[in-house]
Design a protein around this motif. Structure first.
Motif, PDB file in Angstrom:
ATOM      1  N   ALA A 147      20.772   2.556 -65.658  1.00  0.00           N
ATOM      2  CA  ALA A 147      20.564   3.952 -65.248  1.00  0.00           C
ATOM      3  C   ALA A 147      19.238   4.447 -65.793  1.00  0.00           C
ATOM      4  O   ALA A 147      18.776   3.988 -66.844  1.00  0.00           O
ATOM      5  N   PRO A 148      18.610   5.396 -65.106  1.00  0.00           N
ATOM      6  CA  PRO A 148      17.390   5.999 -65.659  1.00  0.00           C
ATOM      7  C   PRO A 148      17.740   6.888 -66.842  1.00  0.00           C
ATOM      8  O   PRO A 148      18.868   7.355 -66.981  1.00  0.00           O
ATOM      9  N   GLY A 149      16.774   7.116 -67.696  1.00  0.00           N
ATOM     10  CA  GLY A 149      16.998   7.980 -68.845  1.00  0.00           C
ATOM     11  C   GLY A 149      17.070   7.212 -70.143  1.00  0.00           C
ATOM     12  O   GLY A 149      16.962   5.984 -70.192  1.00  0.00           O
ATOM     13  N   LEU A 150      17.275   7.940 -71.229  1.00  0.00           N
ATOM     14  CA  LEU A 150      17.302   7.376 -72.572  1.00  0.00           C
ATOM     15  C   LEU A 150      18.716   6.963 -72.957  1.00  0.00           C
ATOM     16  O   LEU A 150      19.677   7.685 -72.701  1.00  0.00           O
ATOM     17  N   ILE A 151      18.828   5.796 -73.590  1.00  0.00           N
ATOM     18  CA  ILE A 151      20.090   5.310 -74.109  1.00  0.00           C
ATOM     19  C   ILE A 151      20.054   5.443 -75.629  1.00  0.00           C
ATOM     20  O   ILE A 151      19.154   4.905 -76.279  1.00  0.00           O
ATOM     21  N   ASP A 152      21.005   6.161 -76.199  1.00  0.00           N
ATOM     22  CA  ASP A 152      21.056   6.342 -77.640  1.00  0.00           C
ATOM     23  C   ASP A 152      21.272   4.985 -78.306  1.00  0.00           C
ATOM     24  O   ASP A 152      22.284   4.325 -78.059  1.00  0.00           O
ATOM     25  N   PRO A 153      20.329   4.526 -79.151  1.00  0.00           N
ATOM     26  CA  PRO A 153      20.461   3.186 -79.741  1.00  0.00           C
ATOM     27  C   PRO A 153      21.629   3.074 -80.714  1.00  0.00           C
ATOM     28  O   PRO A 153      22.113   1.971 -80.970  1.00  0.00           O
ATOM     29  N   ALA A 154      22.105   4.198 -81.248  1.00  0.00           N
ATOM     30  CA  ALA A 154      23.220   4.165 -82.197  1.00  0.00           C
ATOM     31  C   ALA A 154      24.568   4.093 -81.477  1.00  0.00           C
ATOM     32  O   ALA A 154      25.418   3.278 -81.800  1.00  0.00           O
ATOM     33  N   SER A 155      24.745   4.956 -80.474  1.00  0.00           N
ATOM     34  CA  SER A 155      26.032   5.032 -79.780  1.00  0.00           C
ATOM     35  C   SER A 155      26.079   4.204 -78.509  1.00  0.00           C
ATOM     36  O   SER A 155      27.153   3.890 -78.003  1.00  0.00           O
ATOM     37  N   GLY A 156      24.910   3.849 -77.964  1.00  0.00           N
ATOM     38  CA  GLY A 156      24.875   3.136 -76.693  1.00  0.00           C
ATOM     39  C   GLY A 156      25.171   4.011 -75.497  1.00  0.00           C
ATOM     40  O   GLY A 156      25.385   3.506 -74.388  1.00  0.00           O
ATOM     41  N   GLU A 157      25.162   5.319 -75.671  1.00  0.00           N
ATOM     42  CA  GLU A 157      25.497   6.242 -74.601  1.00  0.00           C
ATOM     43  C   GLU A 157      24.237   6.773 -73.920  1.00  0.00           C
ATOM     44  O   GLU A 157      23.171   6.873 -74.529  1.00  0.00           O
ATOM     45  N   LEU A 158      24.398   7.119 -72.635  1.00  0.00           N
ATOM     46  CA  LEU A 158      23.307   7.722 -71.880  1.00  0.00           C
ATOM     47  C   LEU A 158      23.119   9.151 -72.351  1.00  0.00           C
ATOM     48  O   LEU A 158      24.048   9.971 -72.302  1.00  0.00           O
ATOM     49  N   ARG A 159      21.929   9.462 -72.826  1.00  0.00           N
ATOM     50  CA  ARG A 159      21.672  10.795 -73.361  1.00  0.00           C
ATOM     51  C   ARG A 159      21.482  11.807 -72.256  1.00  0.00           C
ATOM     52  O   ARG A 159      21.037  11.497 -71.161  1.00  0.00           O
ATOM     53  N   ASP A 160      21.862  13.047 -72.551  1.00  0.00           N
ATOM     54  CA  ASP A 160      21.722  14.123 -71.583  1.00  0.00           C
ATOM     55  C   ASP A 160      20.245  14.358 -71.288  1.00  0.00           C
ATOM     56  O   ASP A 160      19.401  14.307 -72.177  1.00  0.00           O
ATOM     57  N   SER A 161      19.939  14.592 -70.025  1.00  0.00           N
ATOM     58  CA  SER A 161      18.557  14.832 -69.622  1.00  0.00           C
ATOM     59  C   SER A 161      18.543  15.850 -68.501  1.00  0.00           C
ATOM     60  O   SER A 161      19.287  15.723 -67.529  1.00  0.00           O
ATOM     61  N   SER A 162      17.708  16.851 -68.650  1.00  0.00           N
ATOM     62  CA  SER A 162      17.638  17.900 -67.632  1.00  0.00           C
ATOM     63  C   SER A 162      17.022  17.405 -66.330  1.00  0.00           C
ATOM     64  O   SER A 162      17.165  18.027 -65.298  1.00  0.00           O
ATOM     65  N   GLY A 163      16.355  16.249 -66.380  1.00  0.00           N
ATOM     66  CA  GLY A 163      15.708  15.745 -65.174  1.00  0.00           C
ATOM     67  C   GLY A 163      16.565  14.811 -64.349  1.00  0.00           C
ATOM     68  O   GLY A 163      16.127  14.333 -63.307  1.00  0.00           O
ATOM     69  N   LEU A 164      17.791  14.515 -64.804  1.00  0.00           N
ATOM     70  CA  LEU A 164      18.645  13.560 -64.109  1.00  0.00           C
ATOM     71  C   LEU A 164      19.953  14.225 -63.704  1.00  0.00           C
ATOM     72  O   LEU A 164      20.417  15.162 -64.350  1.00  0.00           O
ATOM     73  N   PRO A 165      20.590  13.733 -62.639  1.00  0.00           N
ATOM     74  CA  PRO A 165      21.850  14.323 -62.192  1.00  0.00           C
ATOM     75  C   PRO A 165      22.947  14.194 -63.249  1.00  0.00           C
ATOM     76  O   PRO A 165      23.044  13.176 -63.943  1.00  0.00           O
ATOM     77  N   LEU A 228      13.567  -7.532 -76.431  1.00  0.00           N
ATOM     78  CA  LEU A 228      13.365  -6.220 -75.830  1.00  0.00           C
ATOM     79  C   LEU A 228      13.280  -5.175 -76.933  1.00  0.00           C
ATOM     80  O   LEU A 228      14.121  -5.137 -77.831  1.00  0.00           O
ATOM     81  N   ARG A 229      12.271  -4.322 -76.878  1.00  0.00           N
ATOM     82  CA  ARG A 229      12.082  -3.287 -77.899  1.00  0.00           C
ATOM     83  C   ARG A 229      12.463  -1.924 -77.312  1.00  0.00           C
ATOM     84  O   ARG A 229      11.910  -1.501 -76.300  1.00  0.00           O
ATOM     85  N   ARG A 230      13.397  -1.233 -77.980  1.00  0.00           N
ATOM     86  CA  ARG A 230      13.895   0.044 -77.470  1.00  0.00           C
ATOM     87  C   ARG A 230      13.316   1.246 -78.209  1.00  0.00           C
ATOM     88  O   ARG A 230      13.327   2.346 -77.680  1.00  0.00           O
ATOM     89  N   GLY A 231      12.873   1.082 -79.442  1.00  0.00           N
ATOM     90  CA  GLY A 231      12.343   2.197 -80.206  1.00  0.00           C
ATOM     91  C   GLY A 231      13.413   2.913 -81.010  1.00  0.00           C
ATOM     92  O   GLY A 231      14.614   2.684 -80.836  1.00  0.00           O
ATOM     93  N   ALA A 232      12.983   3.819 -81.883  1.00  0.00           N
ATOM     94  CA  ALA A 232      13.894   4.520 -82.788  1.00  0.00           C
ATOM     95  C   ALA A 232      14.894   5.388 -82.042  1.00  0.00           C
ATOM     96  O   ALA A 232      16.050   5.529 -82.462  1.00  0.00           O
ATOM     97  N   SER A 233      14.480   5.987 -80.930  1.00  0.00           N
ATOM     98  CA  SER A 233      15.369   6.870 -80.172  1.00  0.00           C
ATOM     99  C   SER A 233      15.737   6.292 -78.806  1.00  0.00           C
ATOM    100  O   SER A 233      16.342   6.977 -77.986  1.00  0.00           O
ATOM    101  N   GLY A 234      15.355   5.034 -78.572  1.00  0.00           N
ATOM    102  CA  GLY A 234      15.631   4.423 -77.270  1.00  0.00           C
ATOM    103  C   GLY A 234      14.597   4.749 -76.222  1.00  0.00           C
ATOM    104  O   GLY A 234      14.796   4.456 -75.042  1.00  0.00           O
ATOM    105  N   GLY A 235      13.484   5.337 -76.631  1.00  0.00           N
ATOM    106  CA  GLY A 235      12.516   5.825 -75.664  1.00  0.00           C
ATOM    107  C   GLY A 235      11.275   4.974 -75.477  1.00  0.00           C
ATOM    108  O   GLY A 235      10.314   5.436 -74.832  1.00  0.00           O
ATOM    109  N   THR A 236      11.245   3.760 -76.013  1.00  0.00           N
ATOM    110  CA  THR A 236      10.083   2.911 -75.776  1.00  0.00           C
ATOM    111  C   THR A 236       9.882   2.713 -74.277  1.00  0.00           C
ATOM    112  O   THR A 236      10.812   2.357 -73.563  1.00  0.00           O
ATOM    113  N   GLY A 237       8.672   2.943 -73.808  1.00  0.00           N
ATOM    114  CA  GLY A 237       8.384   2.741 -72.389  1.00  0.00           C
ATOM    115  C   GLY A 237       8.478   3.982 -71.529  1.00  0.00           C
ATOM    116  O   GLY A 237       8.327   3.888 -70.306  1.00  0.00           O
TER     117      GLY A 237
END
Length: 457
Positions: A147-165, A228-237
């Protein structure tokens, strides 16, 4: 300290299963050759894995096809079934496969932006259930979601984003509720595409590379030293938020308009094509894939024509930056040498008798490459990946014509050698990556040594 007998058995079992996954069905003799284990040790592991329901005799080998040495063993493919989802802003694609990754059924549905959250979730879940039924699976062991958007690296959950449905996040929870026995995981779509390119695509020979995703939006995935590098908040890339020259404003924390997204996302590329007079494919509405594919096709056609015997130097001529006409040589196409995107010039100064649309098509690809190079050069300067893959539907539509232009510009913008490649998987890379991760997760669990109850998933 030597391994205990149980640990040694576990290592041998996993080694044999990995070989059967990679090589396909094998005889016990071939397993002995590939593992280097003794004949009694191989016989023991074959017996254990067969009793656990993980492998079975799938045929016989040899001319006489008799005796225990002729038996061919393979992984029991229907030991577990897997599902992969590619969740986009405008729809969902689903594939169901067996334990060895063979796709049994696949389907997609569009989901309009005007559909409410509840109906959108229900339509997507119903699609999953329908594809599972078509595949002949009773239940799912593992579900991988891209899915598009950020994945929380701690919980593995799709984070809320105002730009996505909103239905994106609700879908993950709904699948977990409707499939309580399945292991459901979600990953950023671009990361999954990079994993697919690394395993099955154009980056198979690279331990370090960056995938630039070009589709409805933009994104990037970073693979360094094979990981694969995800970053501290899952936002790499999250390259869409990269501040770049040529935009009207800076991006904000909640809106990537003004960043690289404003130059390379679908709407911006369609507008750019219209400015250069590149039409959509015949009979089609203008779309980012359509205009890029049409432009690349016209350029390829022009190159083929000048390569034909007897085409002559006058078959294709264009105007360079200084305003003088020049002939296109073999393998060459009209290409802007400017390091910045320019406004379209009048068409009166060029002639292309063999392919009238090729000059504006080439100039459009030049201008698009100028834009892409701004983002790619930033990534190269920081990471020095050595290889950048132009991915997604747009990367595949642009083909080598677009990749060569981007590589040419990067070579002039940085001293770091960088190869630019075209995806071989296109938009299907996300679904493929989701399937690969689901298969890996299922195999990690099912292939874990210990007591393995014989249970079908």
């Amino acid at each position: 300290m030597p391994a205990s007998p149980s640990t040694a058995r576990a290592i041998n079992d996993r080694l044999a299963l990995n070989l059967l996954q990679r090589e396909g069905p094998l005889t016990a003799g071939r397993l002995k050759q590939l593992t280097g284990l003794s004949r009694p040790t191989v016989a023991d592991l074959v017996e254990r894995l067969t009793a656990a329901g993980l492998i079975a005799v799938v045929g016989e080998a040899g001319e006489q096809r008799r005796g225990p040495n002729a038996k061919v063993y393979g992984i029991v493919a229907d030991r577990a079934h897997l599902a992969a989802l590619d969740v986009r802003t405008e729809g969902v694609a689903v594939a169901v496969a067996d334990l060895v990754g063979r796709v049994l059924a696949e389907e997609s549905v569009p989901i309009g932006g005007d559909m409410g959250t509840g109906p959108a979730v229900e339509q997507a879940v119903a699609l999953v259930e329908r594809v599972v039924k078509e595949a002949g699976a009773d239940r799912l062991h593992t579900v991988g979601i891209g899915a598009p958007g950020l994945i929380d690296p701690a919980s593995g959950e799709l984070r809320d984003s105002s730009g996505l449905p909103e239905w994106h996040r609700r879908l993950v929870a709904a699948l977990q509720e409707r499939l309580p026995e399945a292991r459901v995981s979600v990953e950023n779509e671009t990361n999954l595409a990079a994993l697919a390119e690394q395993r099955d695509g154009v980056a198979r020979d690279r331990d370090t590379f960056v995938l630039l995703w070009l589709g409805h939006g933009t994104g990037a995935a970073v693979v360094l030293d094979g990981a694969l590098r995800r970053g501290a908040s899952g936002g790499t890339g999250e390259i869409g938020f990269l501040p770049v020259p040529g935009t009207a404003a800076l991006p904000s924390s909640t809106d990537c308009e003004g960043g690289f997204h404003s130059l390379a996302a679908a709407d911006a590329v369609v507008d750019l094509a219209a400015r250069w007079g590149v039409p959509a494919e015949p009979g089609q509405e203008p779309s980012v894939v359509g205009v890029v594919r049409a432009a690349a096709g016209m350029v390829r056609s022009a190159v083929r024509q000048v390569r034909e015997p007897g085409a002559g130097a006058g078959a294709f001529r264009s105007v360079n930056e200084g305003g003088e006409s020049r002939s296109v040589s073999d393998g060459d196409v009209p290409r802007s040498r400017s390091d910045r995107e320019e406004e379209p010039r009048p068409a009166g100064g060029s002639e292309a008798s063999s392919s009238p649309g090729a000059v504006p098509a080439a100039r459009f690809l030049d201008a698009l490459a100028d834009r892409l190079a701004v983002g790619v050069a930033s990534v190269v300067a920081i990471l020095d990946p050595g290889c950048v893959v132009l991915g997604g539907e747009v990367g595949r539509a642009g083909g080598d014509e677009l990749a060569a232009r981007v590589q040419d510009r990067i070579a002039r913008m940085t001293p770091l050698p960088t190869e630019v490649r075209t995806t071989t998987l296109g938009g299907g890379a996300v679904l493929r990556g989701a399937l690969l991760t689901a298969r890996d997760r299922a195999q990690d669990e099912l292939f874990t040594p210990g007591e393995r109850p014989v249970q079908r998933w």
